[in-house]
Scaffold this motif. Structure first.
Motif, short mmCIF file in Angstrom:
data_model
loop_
_atom_site.label_atom_id
_atom_site.label_comp_id
_atom_site.label_asym_id
_atom_site.label_seq_id
_atom_site.Cartn_x
_atom_site.Cartn_y
_atom_site.Cartn_z
N TYR A 56 0.81 -1.22 0.00
CA TYR A 56 0.00 0.00 0.00
C TYR A 56 0.84 1.27 0.00
CZ TYR A 56 0.32 -0.94 5.10
OH TYR A 56 0.73 -1.25 6.36
N SER A 102 7.52 0.09 2.88
CA SER A 102 7.50 -1.37 2.82
C SER A 102 8.85 -1.96 3.22
CB SER A 102 7.14 -1.84 1.41
OG SER A 102 8.15 -1.47 0.50
N LYS A 127 -4.90 -1.58 3.51
CA LYS A 127 -4.58 -1.73 4.94
C LYS A 127 -5.61 -2.59 5.64
CE LYS A 127 -2.23 2.73 5.26
NZ LYS A 127 -2.29 4.09 5.85
N ASN A 143 2.97 -4.92 5.09
CA ASN A 143 3.40 -4.14 3.92
C ASN A 143 4.87 -4.46 3.60
OD1 ASN A 143 3.37 -2.13 1.88
ND2 ASN A 143 4.13 -0.60 3.31
#
Length: 363
Positions: free
Chosen positions: A267, A272, A326, A332
């Motif tokens: 996302y 990340s 999310k 992530n």
């Protein structure tokens, strides 16, 4: 009076334990909600709240563990004065949050009970006001302290609850929630979740000569004036209303629900875990042509493509709303496996499965 104190003490303590354990199950979800509050407060109250956004996760872990520990301490009547002061401070803080949400309607779900139980802002605010009264009642009615033996037991039980709840919270952050209360959980069919579970039932409020009338069907009498249309079974509404997948060529949501597909969810590529992409790439190579693999991101195209080159993630990508991603996974990157629209698997980047497990799930 003693019975009333005991009942209130067990009710308040049990509610804090219940609320805390639900959020210990998903500290990342609580952090997302806290970030939402901080960002809104930075715009509407004071700019310094913006500095709390990066600290949302540790603050959330601290708060949810504290809820559990204080709930247990209250039931055990452990360190009564300090426990009640701490509970009063927490509930005043929560009342401020929910009161602001109710008055401004800036946050539509307080996250008081995570994703397990949804409350409206006003329901949350009223709940917190009742708890303020109950905790004040306990605080102003304190009675004799514990015996030495009871206090020693309290040391052990409260200390043990602190260690256990903190360990569970850290584990849930490093993996995924133990229990998934969201509509995107394993076993759910996403297209089904996007449809009403029953036919909507409406009530028509009409006015005639200054008097209001309610009808199950819209009246044909033209002398009635329309006032409102009430939805009588809101529980029939779709559980998922905002899922969509697209790219610069158009909408591809319906294609997501055809065949077996593994999605790498990123996302926000700037936040990340890049090191985990190595293992994800190995999985993609091992799967070969058996399963289609795509990326879902809320990052812009140029940023995502730069990220792809950095980590060697050579797969097609689509855009999806960040909040939706999310909600799908707290990781992530994360992995989300669908077979004809049914969720077959979800994995944190710390738990990337081997290719045989993925194939077994879609056979």
């Amino acid at each position: 009076m003693k019975l009333a104190l005991t009942l209130v003490r067990f009710f308040v303590g049990g509610l804090f334990i219940f609320s805390g354990l639900i959020k210990v199950n998903d500290p990342v979800g609580t952090a997302i909600k806290m970030s939402e509050y901080f960002e809104i407060f930075s715009l509407e109250i004071a700019n310094f709240f913006h500095y709390f956004v990066p600290l949302a996760l540790p603050i959330s872990i601290f708060m949810v563990v504290l809820e559990v520990v204080l709930g247990i301490a209250l039931i055990l009547n452990y360190k009564q004065n300090w426990t009640l002061k701490a509970l009063l401070a927490i509930i005043v803080f929560f009342t401020f949050l929910t009161g602001w949400s109710a008055i401004t309607n800036s946050v539509t779900d307080c996250g008081c009970f995570g994703d397990a139980i949804k409350l409206t802002p006003w329901e949350s605010f009223i709940k917190d006001l009742v708890l303020v009264v109950m905790i004040l009642f306990l605080y102003l009615s304190q009675h004799d302290p514990q015996s030495e033996a009871a206090e020693k037991r309290g040391h052990f039980l409260v200390g043990g609850s602190l260690v256990l709840s903190l360990g569970l919270a850290i584990y849930a952050v490093a993996h995924l929630p133990f229990v998934d209360f969201r509509a995107y959980k394993v076993g759910n069919n996403i297209p089904t979740e996007m449809q009403p579970s029953a036919e909507y039932i409406y009530e028509y409020v009409m006015e005639k000569e200054g008097e209001e009338f309610k009808f199950e069907a819209y009246p044909t009498d033209p002398s009635f004036t329309f006032v409102a249309m009430n939805h009588l079974n809101p529980e029939a509404a779709p559980k998922i209303t905002d899922f969509g997948v697209w790219n610069d060529d158009g909408d591809f949501t319906s294609e997501v629900f055809v065949g077996n597909k593994l999605f790498v969810i990123l996302y926000d590529v700037s936040k990340s875990d890049k090191s985990s992409i190595v293992e994800i790439n190995n999985l993609i190579k091992a799967l070969g042509d058996h399963i289609e693999v795509y990326a879902l991101t809320a990052s812009d195209g140029s940023t995502f493509e730069t990220f792809q080159k950095e980590v060697g993630l050579d797969i097609p990508y689509y855009y999806t709303d960040a909040t939706v991603l999310k909600t799908i996974t707290r990781s992530n990157p994360g992995l989300w496996l669908l077979s004809n629209g049914t969720v077959k698997g979800k994995w944190h980047y710390n738990d990337v499965p081997n290719y045989s497990k993925v194939l077994d799930l879609v056979e």
